[in-house]
Design a protein around this motif. Structure first.
Motif, short mmCIF file in Angstrom:
data_model
loop_
_atom_site.label_atom_id
_atom_site.label_comp_id
_atom_site.label_asym_id
_atom_site.label_seq_id
_atom_site.Cartn_x
_atom_site.Cartn_y
_atom_site.Cartn_z
N GLY A 79 33.03 63.76 31.98
CA GLY A 79 34.07 63.60 30.75
C GLY A 79 35.52 64.08 31.46
O GLY A 79 36.34 64.39 30.62
N LYS A 80 35.29 64.55 32.65
CA LYS A 80 36.68 64.91 33.44
C LYS A 80 37.46 63.73 34.02
O LYS A 80 36.97 62.99 34.41
CB LYS A 80 36.31 66.27 34.25
N SER A 81 38.84 64.28 33.86
CA SER A 81 39.74 63.02 35.07
C SER A 81 39.58 63.69 36.36
O SER A 81 40.26 64.76 36.44
CB SER A 81 41.21 63.01 34.33
N GLY A 138 43.99 67.40 30.96
CA GLY A 138 44.15 66.39 30.07
C GLY A 138 43.35 64.96 30.25
O GLY A 138 42.31 64.99 31.19
N ASN A 139 43.97 63.98 29.67
CA ASN A 139 42.76 62.56 29.80
C ASN A 139 43.55 61.64 30.80
O ASN A 139 43.06 60.54 30.74
CB ASN A 139 42.93 62.00 28.20
N ARG A 192 38.09 58.56 35.13
CA ARG A 192 37.52 59.59 33.97
C ARG A 192 36.15 59.34 34.10
O ARG A 192 35.34 58.67 33.83
CB ARG A 192 37.82 59.04 32.63
#
Length: 364
Positions: free
Chosen positions: A320-322, A290-291, A315
């Motif tokens: 684009g990954k946490s 998730g974010n 992030r």
């Protein structure tokens, strides 16, 4: 009483450009200009320039310079060619890290050490203390130098075209000394961003001229905000996060820079013992589902029990990954181990991954 912040020789340029300024390592430094994402992407895809004049420089000269540098440094400079650069650490007797640094070999009797801004006073005192009995002179040259770092796939082209300095033949982790504008200027090719890049060390006046030429040519000025997001994505450590007085190079997963086979260096005994026993904790990568964004100091848990904590988290702009780097207790440091990151009152599922979240693009 508030501490008086030092200013680099480019401070007025940053203010004139409208940079967001903030204290870092005792200096008033630019965090961002156009924005962290825009600056980060400029370095990944084109070219950007950083003011890194806050870094410290120490010169070691004399008949026993090589012997002394090997005594205080985890890496091995023996027999290296002139112009070679080494990364490594200075350690306490107990193996904890005084600082991580770059050692530039000018020749067998002269070395140029580049240290972290936040540690200059501590490092210099420690180096002087340990220099007793050696036939060397140690000089803190930090106040003399300005430094810019030009980073990105178009760094070489920019340095050659805009600054007129021939750098194509400088290979990765080497440097050359140029006579420019009547002074000796050091140009190296290391980088702290995962991209190709150059560092230029010169007087304050020379540094201002270099900066002005780059600005006139439209090169993106970059702040310490994206310097952190860039180094983090390729798994490079920051002193105070992944390295510290109470974190050893082995715990930081940097044992490749610790040469236990050389005769002696400060901290060797402790590090050799730690290697023989096996570390009880180490720095790993973590990817969250998730974010949710993990931050420094957030706990890492397994079944409600704390097994570590985040050292750096973002992030990731490039992926684009946490993701995060974290200090994790054994045996939860194995790749693929499922953990949870506590962000305030909630926990978020995550897993242990390699700490290089983005592949480096250095010029071979």
């Amino acid at each position: 009483m508030e501490e008086t912040l030092q200013k680099t020789c480019l401070h007025d340029r940053h203010v004139a450009l409208g940079a967001l300024m903030s204290p870092f390592g005792g200096f008033d430094m630019p965090i961002q200009y156009a924005g962290i994402t825009e600056e980060h992407n400029a370095v990944r895809g084109n070219v950007g320039v950083f003011d890194v004049s806050h870094m410290g420089e120490v010169r070691v000269k004399g008949p026993q310079a090589c012997e002394f540098v090997n005594h205080i440094f985890t890496n091995d400079v023996t027999g290296a060619p002139d112009g070679q650069i080494f990364y490594g650490m200075m350690c306490h007797e107990n193996g904890g890290v005084v600082d991580d640094l770059l050692v530039y070999k000018v020749n067998d009797e002269e070395y140029f050490l580049v240290i972290n801004a936040s540690n200059i006073a501590k490092d210099v005192a420690w180096i002087f203390k340990n220099a007793e009995g050696y036939d060397i002179t140690v000089t803190d040259e930090s106040p003399l130098y300005g430094e810019v770092a030009i980073q990105g796939p178009k760094a070489e082209e920019t340095v050659e075209k805009v600054l007129g300095i021939p750098v194509e033949d400088i290979v990765f982790y080497t440097f050359r000394i140029f006579d420019l504008d009547g002074e000796k200027v050091i140009v190296s090719r290391t980088g702290y961003t995962g991209e190709d890049g150059f560092e230029i060390y010169g007087s304050h006046d020379f540094t201002r001229k270099v900066w002005d030429k780059l600005m006139e040519a439209g090169v993106q000025p970059c702040g310490l905000g994206c310097r952190d997001t860039l180094r983090f994505e390729v798994g490079l450590p920051l002193y105070g996060d992944e390295l510290a007085d109470d974190i050893t190079p082995l715990e930081a997963s940097l044992s490749i820079f610790v040469k236990l086979d050389k005769p002696e260096f400060i901290g060797k005994e402790a590090l050799a013992a730690q290697k023989a026993e096996g570390v009880k904790r180490r720095i790993v990568g973590i990817e969250l589902e998730g974010n949710a964004i993990p931050r420094h100091g957030y706990p890492v848990e397994v079944n409600g029990e704390k097994v570590g904590e985040i050292t750096t988290g973002y992030r990731s702009i490039s992926t684009g990954k946490s993701v995060a780097m974290a200090m994790i207790d054994k045996p939860y440091d194995k790749l693929g181990t499922e953990v949870e990151v506590r962000i305030r009152k909630k926990t978020f599922p995550a897993k242990v991954v390699k700490k290089r979240f983005y592949e480096k693009n250095y010029k071979k």
